[in-house]
Design an enzyme around this catalytic site. Structure first.
Site, PDB file in Angstrom:
ATOM      1  N   CYS A  91       6.034 -12.185  -1.010  1.00  0.00           N
ATOM      2  CA  CYS A  91       6.007 -13.232  -2.039  1.00  0.00           C
ATOM      3  C   CYS A  91       4.581 -13.695  -2.322  1.00  0.00           C
ATOM      4  O   CYS A  91       4.339 -14.428  -3.280  1.00  0.00           O
ATOM      5  CB  CYS A  91       6.817 -14.449  -1.560  1.00  0.00           C
ATOM      6  N   GLN A 115       3.874 -14.288   5.773  1.00  0.00           N
ATOM      7  CA  GLN A 115       4.453 -13.611   6.938  1.00  0.00           C
ATOM      8  C   GLN A 115       4.694 -12.150   6.568  1.00  0.00           C
ATOM      9  O   GLN A 115       3.889 -11.301   6.886  1.00  0.00           O
ATOM     10  CB  GLN A 115       5.713 -14.335   7.410  1.00  0.00           C
ATOM     11  N   GLU A 127      14.453 -15.545  16.220  1.00  0.00           N
ATOM     12  CA  GLU A 127      15.741 -15.954  15.660  1.00  0.00           C
ATOM     13  C   GLU A 127      16.124 -17.409  15.905  1.00  0.00           C
ATOM     14  O   GLU A 127      16.844 -18.019  15.112  1.00  0.00           O
ATOM     15  CB  GLU A 127      16.856 -15.096  16.278  1.00  0.00           C
ATOM     16  N   CYS A 140       6.623 -11.884  -9.204  1.00  0.00           N
ATOM     17  CA  CYS A 140       5.864 -11.128 -10.198  1.00  0.00           C
ATOM     18  C   CYS A 140       4.925 -12.028 -11.004  1.00  0.00           C
ATOM     19  O   CYS A 140       4.501 -11.646 -12.090  1.00  0.00           O
ATOM     20  CB  CYS A 140       6.851 -10.448 -11.151  1.00  0.00           C
ATOM     21  N   SER A 161      11.227 -21.033 -24.983  1.00  0.00           N
ATOM     22  CA  SER A 161      10.973 -21.877 -26.148  1.00  0.00           C
ATOM     23  C   SER A 161      12.091 -22.901 -26.337  1.00  0.00           C
ATOM     24  O   SER A 161      13.224 -22.705 -25.899  1.00  0.00           O
ATOM     25  CB  SER A 161      10.866 -21.004 -27.398  1.00  0.00           C
ATOM     26  N   GLN A 168       7.445 -18.798  12.735  1.00  0.00           N
ATOM     27  CA  GLN A 168       8.784 -18.236  12.931  1.00  0.00           C
ATOM     28  C   GLN A 168       9.827 -19.339  13.045  1.00  0.00           C
ATOM     29  O   GLN A 168      10.922 -19.244  12.505  1.00  0.00           O
ATOM     30  CB  GLN A 168       8.813 -17.373  14.202  1.00  0.00           C
ATOM     31  N   SER A 213      14.848 -10.808  18.635  1.00  0.00           N
ATOM     32  CA  SER A 213      13.673 -11.590  19.059  1.00  0.00           C
ATOM     33  C   SER A 213      12.884 -10.900  20.160  1.00  0.00           C
ATOM     34  O   SER A 213      12.023 -11.497  20.791  1.00  0.00           O
ATOM     35  CB  SER A 213      14.084 -12.972  19.581  1.00  0.00           C
TER      36      SER A 213
HETATM   37  C1  LIG Z   1      15.157 -17.968 -14.165  1.00  0.00           C
HETATM   38  C2  LIG Z   1      15.608 -18.834 -15.281  1.00  0.00           C
HETATM   39  C3  LIG Z   1      15.915 -20.149 -15.017  1.00  0.00           C
HETATM   40  C4  LIG Z   1      16.351 -20.977 -16.050  1.00  0.00           C
HETATM   41  N1  LIG Z   1      16.675 -22.265 -15.763  1.00  0.00           N
HETATM   42  C5  LIG Z   1      17.138 -23.062 -16.760  1.00  0.00           C
HETATM   43  C6  LIG Z   1      17.508 -24.398 -16.509  1.00  0.00           C
HETATM   44  O1  LIG Z   1      17.442 -24.877 -15.387  1.00  0.00           O
HETATM   45  N2  LIG Z   1      17.959 -25.146 -17.541  1.00  0.00           N
HETATM   46  C7  LIG Z   1      18.046 -24.632 -18.817  1.00  0.00           C
HETATM   47  O2  LIG Z   1      18.400 -25.348 -19.716  1.00  0.00           O
HETATM   48  N3  LIG Z   1      17.699 -23.377 -19.070  1.00  0.00           N
HETATM   49  C8  LIG Z   1      17.262 -22.578 -18.079  1.00  0.00           C
HETATM   50  N4  LIG Z   1      16.944 -21.289 -18.356  1.00  0.00           N
HETATM   51  C9  LIG Z   1      17.147 -20.800 -19.719  1.00  0.00           C
HETATM   52  C10 LIG Z   1      15.902 -20.937 -20.538  1.00  0.00           C
HETATM   53  O3  LIG Z   1      15.524 -22.252 -20.715  1.00  0.00           O
HETATM   54  C11 LIG Z   1      16.197 -20.348 -21.869  1.00  0.00           C
HETATM   55  O4  LIG Z   1      16.431 -18.983 -21.623  1.00  0.00           O
HETATM   56  C12 LIG Z   1      15.034 -20.474 -22.817  1.00  0.00           C
HETATM   57  O5  LIG Z   1      14.799 -21.787 -23.188  1.00  0.00           O
HETATM   58  C13 LIG Z   1      15.273 -19.636 -24.025  1.00  0.00           C
HETATM   59  O6  LIG Z   1      14.054 -19.550 -24.726  1.00  0.00           O
HETATM   60  P1  LIG Z   1      13.327 -18.171 -24.998  1.00  0.00           P
HETATM   61  O7  LIG Z   1      12.208 -18.457 -25.878  1.00  0.00           O
HETATM   62  O8  LIG Z   1      12.997 -17.494 -23.741  1.00  0.00           O
HETATM   63  O9  LIG Z   1      14.504 -17.416 -25.724  1.00  0.00           O
HETATM   64  P2  LIG Z   1      14.640 -15.905 -26.073  1.00  0.00           P
HETATM   65  O10 LIG Z   1      15.257 -15.164 -24.936  1.00  0.00           O
HETATM   66  O11 LIG Z   1      13.365 -15.388 -26.555  1.00  0.00           O
HETATM   67  O12 LIG Z   1      15.722 -16.051 -27.243  1.00  0.00           O
HETATM   68  C14 LIG Z   1      16.947 -16.616 -26.972  1.00  0.00           C
HETATM   69  C15 LIG Z   1      17.899 -16.625 -28.135  1.00  0.00           C
HETATM   70  O13 LIG Z   1      17.554 -17.661 -29.029  1.00  0.00           O
HETATM   71  C16 LIG Z   1      17.428 -17.189 -30.334  1.00  0.00           C
HETATM   72  N5  LIG Z   1      16.288 -17.876 -30.939  1.00  0.00           N
HETATM   73  C17 LIG Z   1      15.111 -18.148 -30.362  1.00  0.00           C
HETATM   74  N6  LIG Z   1      14.350 -18.850 -31.193  1.00  0.00           N
HETATM   75  C18 LIG Z   1      15.051 -19.005 -32.327  1.00  0.00           C
HETATM   76  C19 LIG Z   1      14.783 -19.637 -33.563  1.00  0.00           C
HETATM   77  N7  LIG Z   1      13.646 -20.238 -33.798  1.00  0.00           N
HETATM   78  N8  LIG Z   1      15.732 -19.607 -34.506  1.00  0.00           N
HETATM   79  C20 LIG Z   1      16.910 -18.992 -34.290  1.00  0.00           C
HETATM   80  N9  LIG Z   1      17.202 -18.377 -33.150  1.00  0.00           N
HETATM   81  C21 LIG Z   1      16.293 -18.384 -32.177  1.00  0.00           C
HETATM   82  C22 LIG Z   1      17.193 -15.733 -30.200  1.00  0.00           C
HETATM   83  O14 LIG Z   1      17.685 -15.053 -31.325  1.00  0.00           O
HETATM   84  C23 LIG Z   1      17.930 -15.373 -28.962  1.00  0.00           C
HETATM   85  O15 LIG Z   1      19.257 -15.047 -29.238  1.00  0.00           O
HETATM   86  C24 LIG Z   1      16.491 -20.464 -17.356  1.00  0.00           C
HETATM   87  C25 LIG Z   1      16.171 -19.131 -17.618  1.00  0.00           C
HETATM   88  C26 LIG Z   1      15.743 -18.308 -16.591  1.00  0.00           C
HETATM   89  C27 LIG Z   1      15.426 -16.891 -16.880  1.00  0.00           C
HETATM   90  S1  FES Z   2       6.098 -14.228   3.367  1.00  0.00           S
HETATM   91 FE1  FES Z   2       7.898 -13.013   3.292  1.00  0.00          FE
HETATM   92  S2  FES Z   2       8.831 -13.759   1.513  1.00  0.00           S
HETATM   93 FE2  FES Z   2       7.171 -15.096   1.735  1.00  0.00          FE
HETATM   94  S1  FES Z   3      10.782 -13.496 -11.109  1.00  0.00           S
HETATM   95 FE1  FES Z   3      10.055 -11.575 -11.664  1.00  0.00          FE
HETATM   96  S2  FES Z   3      10.637 -10.358 -10.046  1.00  0.00           S
HETATM   97 FE2  FES Z   3      11.623 -12.218  -9.590  1.00  0.00          FE
END
Ligand SMILES: Cc1cc2nc3c(=O)[nH]c(=O)nc-3n(C[C@H](O)[C@H](O)[C@H](O)COP(=O)(O)OP(=O)(O)OC[C@H]3O[C@@H](n4cnc5c(N)ncnc54)[C@H](O)[C@@H]3O)c2cc1C
Ligand code: FES
Ligand code: FES
Length: 1341
Positions: free
Chosen positions: A122, A118, A1272, A57, A356, A1205, A1091
């Site tokens: 994606c 393919q 395959e 997405c 963040s 493939q 296949s």
């Molecule tokens: C697909 C995916 C992969 C990820 N991989 C990793 C990884 O490899 N390693 C890793 O460490 N993390 C990973 N994460 C987690 C990601 O880093 C954290 O979700 C992200 O840093 C949270 O930040 P946000 O701004 O999105 O938080 P939000 O979802 O917007 O908020 C998160 C929480 O923090 C609180 N909050 C936010 N800011 C403040 C503030 N200033 N003061 C008080 N409370 C606050 C909010 O109230 C809420 O409860 C992954 C997440 C996803 C979805």
């Molecule tokens: S071409 Fe099918 S998932 Fe990438």
């Molecule tokens: S990351 Fe958004 S649909 Fe998978």
């Protein structure tokens, strides 16, 4: 502050693709993805997982910062982006950068022309990741390119062609970097090729590419700039059906809000809150979005460090730290480096761009990669609440998290101070994850030590771990105890014991993984110990000798590099007509449309008037009686139309294809978790999900609950028939052999993880009980059959249509039929169109996958390595209904020999009936498992005889005039050719020597190499399954409409069929169009499986075209100089029919299971692969260094498609054998329900050097134009990586004097690698050296 202040509707203003959007009723619960797709009908942006884990997405977001006057472009996952967060932003989707109607963007063009798509599902996401990178860096480095793609998954291509397209934008040279003999492949191409055949390495021509011209891009909307410059910032309120979004602009306001609504989360990136709301049922009536508050965005450089606002994105943080490192002396930036180390692999770029710093810290997830290192380095949190500001060390929260260190609900994090490092201070961060990039850590750590000046005496020490328990933990006691110790071996030993004692991981936290986590915990500390020792040496080499040479390589982590490689195929004959496309690397017929997002999949079909959405309600019990289904609450839900159960099925609810039924809706009893019990239909996808969650089902447990193969054996629970094959005199042979080994291997299941989840749109046509069903399936005829049977109407009322499928791999056959029936029953009852798009989680839960497998073997062999006898048993976990399990078991028996002649063998196969979701067909269909068992005992024989595995393989490979164990003759000449060419091209023996040399010089890192041959039989066992038909119309303007029974699911069948028709009719491909596969045009078509699609449909297309040409021939003869259009016109005027069907009866295949002999296959495809890996013995991490594949595909109709493939299947094989792990609870609930928990290979997993050669001068009299079916076979060759890993681990074990053979199970994950490389640390954790040796192997010895 109250919400009343903004009771009036707020306008949400943003831009999409240059168009202004004013949304009067912005709903805070609405994510950009559904807004784009449903509201704006921009369906190029795809749904793959909904949780930020797949990148399907991806869109570009642009914002303008008036203070700096800078525009920031960044990629983001639309599925997690609330539309309310987009106020004042510009969104660019794949449609916004180019289309076939306007101009195709160079990214789109190159991706398509380099064969980077393919199935294409994606592709738009990948286009947008590359596009965004190019907006920021028009000439990126290959490193930047790899980073940009780390968050995008592709299940089809194996990434190589995508990266080929990417390289055309990069600055660096595109040479293969294969430096054997000190030359690159471009310098000495000739050496690599078969001397006799003319070969080519060009799959595309860069001359055709349009240049990238940054001036052509959409500009940032000036109106948004003016808005940002001139409009005073004010608080924004958006009220949705259930939720209110408040976006304040000042800190005071924020603190007031937080005081008023202490439970309301602050949402910045929504990457924690979003997934919790979507997948865990958490609901927040109010959310506060603080991203616009300046205090939360500060970036301040002070004398003692850096202060970063809590709302800073992780990407921004990465940039700032990178800059700081270049500006400050090294001594001051050790913390920054360590934090950066984590940031590089944290999530994908799309996640880092929005997530963040504050969110990562405050969520306090155990998987936070930042908390351990920020806590260890004494970072300070600046907190604020109304009337109060304070600073606390982050370490304090995790050290005790109570009293002064607890953060109150009213408090917010304003900023974080990250200190400079000091003299004598050393800081490091570590992590190990199931995949090196874009995967949450299994365990991570942050460590810091400060020495007393000029000594190695510990003055201060802090160690924090993540991933281990539910939050970050601190080993406070340990650190305190170790103060004033010298940094030496005694300290190390004590530290490890203290750490293990202090963190006391609960034994129940996920089974064996606990031991792995414990091992990582001490291994990380050891790595830190070594790093610090080595650093001390730099400060004072006289006092501190540093670490031994052979330990040094462990200080370097594996890095992801842009892979290189070469693809070689036989060129067309020089005399082939330039118009004849057969044998040329023609681009996928839909390639450009994939890349522009114009290719239509089921959920992209426009909505039909009155359409309803359907959500299934599934069983939460593995085996239980349904006592009651309470739908009352669900029916009260907003927009809900109806609930559909088994009682609503007009005719067949249970399909008996064998003794046990396939079931649409559970009636009285459930037989697995995830079985469909009922379905809800409502007016929107949001309402339907809300209502489905309200259906209450009461159960009464039933016995037995059988989940594993062992339990099935115990309860004698099998699908019939059980199969056996016997050949030669096994018992007598065992009497005469020199040696016997016995053992077993377990092979885990595999999720198809097609990028397009199961999708159906059923549209009642309003008369004669007709219904159109649009389904993502590889078998329209079975959809028609099942839907008709369930509705009780003749098949001629059901029209199944398939334009294309976003990946299937065997998973869209019977399961798609059941789901189509669910939707059709609902459509029939409501008389409305019904759309059923499974969420990723439901898809993974409901639809099953590849069969988990146990292979038990007893092998008799001579001292010279000749195999004489085999007695083997294969058990597959079929799940709760038969599906194709018995056939998979049969195929396992027929293909178990792989490439070897086994003179005396006896083998059984059992399909176990259990209470897991029913497993089904998956690329390779039993062969990848059965042949892995064989290759496992081959290596066992090698170990026992002291010969190399490749010798054992060579000795036992099929020779001329031999027969298989079911008496089918084969000519293995090309098997030997593939093997020998693979040996030569991979420079196997010289690299094996180099590997041994490396291993002698490196203690904690080891390399391994393995070469594996393959015989892949092609055939479906019986004639009727390979019949095929085609229909070709020629219109009076000369254009041709082609259709056939095959399904396009990424394998390029339509492209190949158009190539066939083009050759046969002798017209350019551009005259020929393929519209859709449908039961209305080609009836009773067999499934696109095994296949065989191109083989059989190619014959049918050829037949149809030849019929037409025969009719045209007299006209052509009469006017040989005429054009195609002249002839067609004339034919019409002469009343010659311009429409023809073509037919292929199928191959004469048969198998007599009573006698144990037959000709179940028509021909054999051969191949070989050599892979080299490097492992990190301390963590179990590994890197795929190089793979060379040689494959015999006969005369390729389209080398680009065929190589694609092979590569795609190979990478899927890497997934199967080394990383993809399904996990269930003891009650049979699947835990791994999305890309977060289930890791398929990403760009970081493909070999650094990846080359494929198609064997030249190979003929195949049985298939169209002498080609071979290649869909395959490549998957199994992924096991060369498995055996290379085994080789590397064995090398470590040999060095450590461990005598027991390492017999890994599949997938050979980091956990197994680490456990296999036994050392003091594993011993410390496990306490026994014997624990990791397979009990069976051990007993046998
Ligand atoms: C697909 C995916 C992969 C990820 N991989 C990793 C990884 O490899 N390693 C890793 O460490 N993390 C990973 N994460 C987690 C990601 O880093 C954290 O979700 C992200 O840093 C949270 O930040 P946000 O701004 O999105 O938080 P939000 O979802 O917007 O908020 C998160 C929480 O923090 C609180 N909050 C936010 N800011 C403040 C503030 N200033 N003061 C008080 N409370 C606050 C909010 O109230 C809420 O409860 C992954 C997440 C996803 C979805
Ligand atoms: S071409 Fe099918 S998932 Fe990438
Ligand atoms: S990351 Fe958004 S649909 Fe998978």
């Amino acid at each position: 502050m109250s919400l009343r202040g903004a009771a009036g509707a707020e306008e949400l203003i943003f831009y999409v693709n240059g168009r202004k959007i004013i949304e009067q009723n912005a709903d805070p619960e609405q994510m950009l993805l559904s807004y784009l797709r449903k509201r704006l009908h921009l369906t190029g942006t795809k749904y793959g997982c909904g949780g930020g884990g797949c990148g399907a997405c991806t869109v570009m977001i642009s914002t303008y910062e008036p203070a700096s006057k800078k525009i920031r472009h960044y990629s983001a996952n639309a599925c997690l982006l609330p539309i309310c967060s987009l106020y004042g932003a510009a969104v660019t989707t794949v449609e916004g950068i180019g289309s076939t109607k306007t101009r195709v963007h160079p990214v789109q063009e190159r991706l398509a022309k380099c064969h980077g798509s393919q199935c294409g599902f994606c592709t738009p996401g990948i286009v947008m990741s590359i596009y965004t990178l190019l907006r920021n860096h028009p000439e990126p480095t290959s490193e930047q390119m790899m980073e940009a793609l780390a968050g995008n998954l592709c299940r089809c291509t194996g990434y190589r062609p995508i990266l080929d397209a990417c390289k055309t934008f990069c600055k660096e040279s595109v040479c293969c970097e294969r430096k054997t003999n000190g030359k690159c492949c471009l310098d000495h191409k000739d050496d690599l090729f078969d001397k006799e055949a003319k070969v080519s390495t060009r799959l595309f021509s860069t001359d055709e590419f349009q240049p990238l011209d940054p001036t052509q891009e959409l500009i940032f909307p000036p109106e948004l700039m003016r808005m940002a410059e001139n409009q005073p910032k004010r608080t924004l309120f958006f009220h949705g059906e259930r939720m209110t979004w408040i976006s304040p602009v000042s800190l005071d306001e924020l603190l007031d809000l937080k005081a008023a609504y202490p439970k309301a989360p602050l949402v910045v990136g929504n990457t924690t809150v979003g997934p919790e709301m979507k997948f865990k049922g958490v609901f927040h009536p109010i959310v506060i979005a603080p991203a616009r508050i300046p205090d939360l965005n500060v970036v301040k450089c002070t004398d003692d460090g850096l202060t970063l606002g809590a709302a800073c994105s992780l990407s921004l943080m990465k940039d700032i730290l990178t800059n700081a490192i270049s500006e400050f002396p090294e001594e001051k930036t050790k913390v920054f480096r360590a934090v950066l180390q984590q940031l590089r692999t944290l999530g994908g770029e799309q996640i880092r761009n929005v997530a963040s710093l504050g969110g990562n810290i405050i969520s306090k997830k155990s998987t936070s990669d930042l908390n351990p290192i920020l806590a260890a380095s004494n970072s300070i949190l600046n907190l604020a609440s109304r009337g109060r500001k304070r600073q606390i060390p982050l370490s304090g929260i995790f050290a005790d998290g109570l009293g002064n260190n607890a953060i109150t609900p009213e408090e917010i994090l304003v900023s974080v101070h990250i200190p400079h490092s000091r003299k004598g201070e050393y800081i490091s961060a570590f992590r190990q994850a199931p995949r090196r990039e874009n995967a949450l850590p299994i365990t991570n750590a942050g460590m810091r030590v400060l020495f007393e000046e000029g000594t190695d005496i510990i003055k201060d020490l802090s160690i924090f771990y993540g991933g281990a328990v539910s939050t970050t933990i601190c080993t406070k006691q340990t650190c305190w105890t170790l103060i004033r110790r010298h940094w030496n071996e005694q300290m190390l030993d004590e530290a490890c014991r203290l750490i293990l004692k202090e963190i006391a991981l609960p034994c129940s936290a996920g089974g064996e993984e606990v031991d792995y986590k414990k091992t990582l915990v001490v291994s990380f500390f050891y790595r830190f110990f070594l790093e610090v020792l080595q650093s001390l040496r730099i400060t004072d080499p006289c006092h501190y000798p540093g670490i031994p040479m052979e330990y040094r390589s462990i200080l370097q982590d594996f890095k992801t590099k842009m892979p290189q490689g070469i693809q070689i195929y036989q060129d067309i004959e020089p005399n082939q007509s330039p118009q004849d496309p057969v044998g040329r690397p023609i681009m996928h017929q839909s390639g450009i449309k994939h890349a522009t997002g114009e290719a239509v999949y089921i959920d992209d079909l426009p909505s039909v008037d009155g359409e309803l959405f359907l959500a299934v309600v599934t069983s939460s019990r593995a085996h239980a009686k349904i006592v009651s289904i309470d739908t009352s609450e669900a029916l009260k839900g907003a927009g809900v139309f109806d609930v559909i159960t088994a009682h609503d099925v007009p005719a067949t609810n249970e399909f008996y294809y064998s003794d046990d039924p396939e079931i649409i809706f559970a009636r009285n009893e459930v037989i697995c978790v995830g079985q469909v019990v009922c379905a809800v239909v409502a007016d929107s996808d949001v309402h339907v999900k809300q209502a489905a969650a309200k259906v209450k089902i009461e159960y009464e447990p039933l016995e037995p609950v059988i989940l594993t193969i062992e339990e099935a054996i115990k309860h004698n629970s099998f699908f019939e028939p059980k199969r056996t094959l016997e050949h030669g005199d096994v018992d007598q042979a065992f009497e005469t052999v020199d040696n016997i080994i016995e053992g077993e291997i377990r092979i885990g299941g595999q999720e198809h993880f097609y990028m397009e989840t199961q999708s159906v749109l059923a549209i009642p046509k309003g008369e004669d009980k007709e219904m159109d069903v649009y389904v993502s399936t590889q078998h329209p005829a079975i959809i028609q059959e099942m839907v008709a049977a369930s509705l009780g109407v003749p098949a001629n009322r059901i029209m199944c249509h398939v334009k294309r499928v976003g990946g299937a791999f065997g998973g869209k056959l019977l399961k798609a039929g059941l789901l189509a029936s669910v939707a059709a029953v609902a459509a029939n009852k409501t008389n409305r169109a019904v759309r059923l798009i499974l969420s990723r989680g439901d898809d993974m839960l409901i639809t099953g996958g590849r069969h988990p497998f146990i292979g038990k073997y007893k092998v008799g062999f001579m001292n010279d390595g000749r195999i004489r006898a085999l007695d083997a048993k294969y058990y597959i976990n079929g799940g709760c209904t038969p599906d194709e399990s018995v056939v998979v078991a049969e195929v396992s028996l027929l293909k178990m020999d792989n490439a070897y002649k086994i003179p005396n063998l006896r083998c059984w196969a059992y399909a176990c009936k259990t209470n897991l979701p029913s497993n089904t067909a998956f690329r390779g269909f039993g062969f990848p498992q059965a042949a892995l068992v064989t290759e496992t005992w081959i290596t066992g024989v090698a170990d026992k005889t002291g010969l190399s595995p490749e010798k054992i393989r060579e000795i036992n490979m099929y020779k001329e005039n031999e027969q298989t164990h079911f008496k089918q003759k084969l000519d293995p000449q090309n098997l030997m050719r593939c093997w020998n060419e693979c040996m030569e091209k991979s420079a196997y023996y010289s690299r094996k020597t180099a590997v041994n040399e490396f291993n002698k010089q490196n203690y904690w890192k080891k390399k391994g190499i393995a070469i594996v041959p393959m015989k892949f039989p092609i055939g479906l066992g019986t004639r009727y399954l390979s019949q095929a038909a085609a229909l070709v119309h020629i219109y009076t303007d000369g254009s041709v409409l082609l259709t056939h029974g095959g399904i396009e699911m990424g394998q390029g069948i339509h492209t190949k069929m158009i190539q066939v028709a083009s050759r046969e009719l002798n017209i350019p491909m551009s005259y020929i169009h393929f519209c859709e596969t449908s039961t209305t045009t080609v009836p009773n078509a067999c499934a696109s499986v095994g296949s065989a699609g191109t083989d059989v449909n190619g014959m049918a297309v050829k037949d149809a075209c030849q019929t037409l040409l025969k009719r045209l021939q007299p006209i052509i003869n009469k006017n040989p100089k005429g054009t195609w259009n002249d002839w067609i016109k004339e034919a019409f005027e002469q009343s010659v029919s311009l429409s023809a069907t073509g037919y292929f009866r199928g191959y004469n295949e048969n198998m007599d299971w009573e006698k144990g002999e037959g000709q179940p296959f028509t021909y054999f495809l051969y191949g070989a692969a050599c892979s080299e890996v490097e492992i990190n013995c301390l963590t179990g991490d590994h890197k795929n260094l190089r793979t060379d594949i040689v494959m015999d595909v006969g005369c390729s109709i389209n080398p680009a498609v065929d190589i694609g493939q092979i590569e795609g299947a190979f990478v899927q094989g890497i997934g199967l054998y080394t990383m993809e792990e399904l996990k269930y609870s003891p009650e049979g609930v699947l835990y791994t329900r999305g890309p977060d928990q289930y890791k398929i290979p990403a760009v970081c997993d493909i070999p650094e050097q990846f080359s494929v050669s198609l064997l030249s001068s190979s003929q195949n009299p049985y298939a169209i134009y002498s080609s071979k079916g290649i869909g395959e076979a490549g998957l199994f060759l992924g096991c060369s990586v498995f055996f290379a890993l085994r080789d590397a681990v064995t090398s470590a074990r040999n060095e450590r004097g461990l005598k027991k053979t390492f017999t890994p199970n599949s997938p050979l994950t980091a956990e197994q690698i680490r456990a296999g490389c036994m050392d003091d640390f594993t011993e410390m954790v496990i306490g026994s050296l014997l624990l990791w040796i397979s009990p069976v192997e051990h007993a046998a010895e």
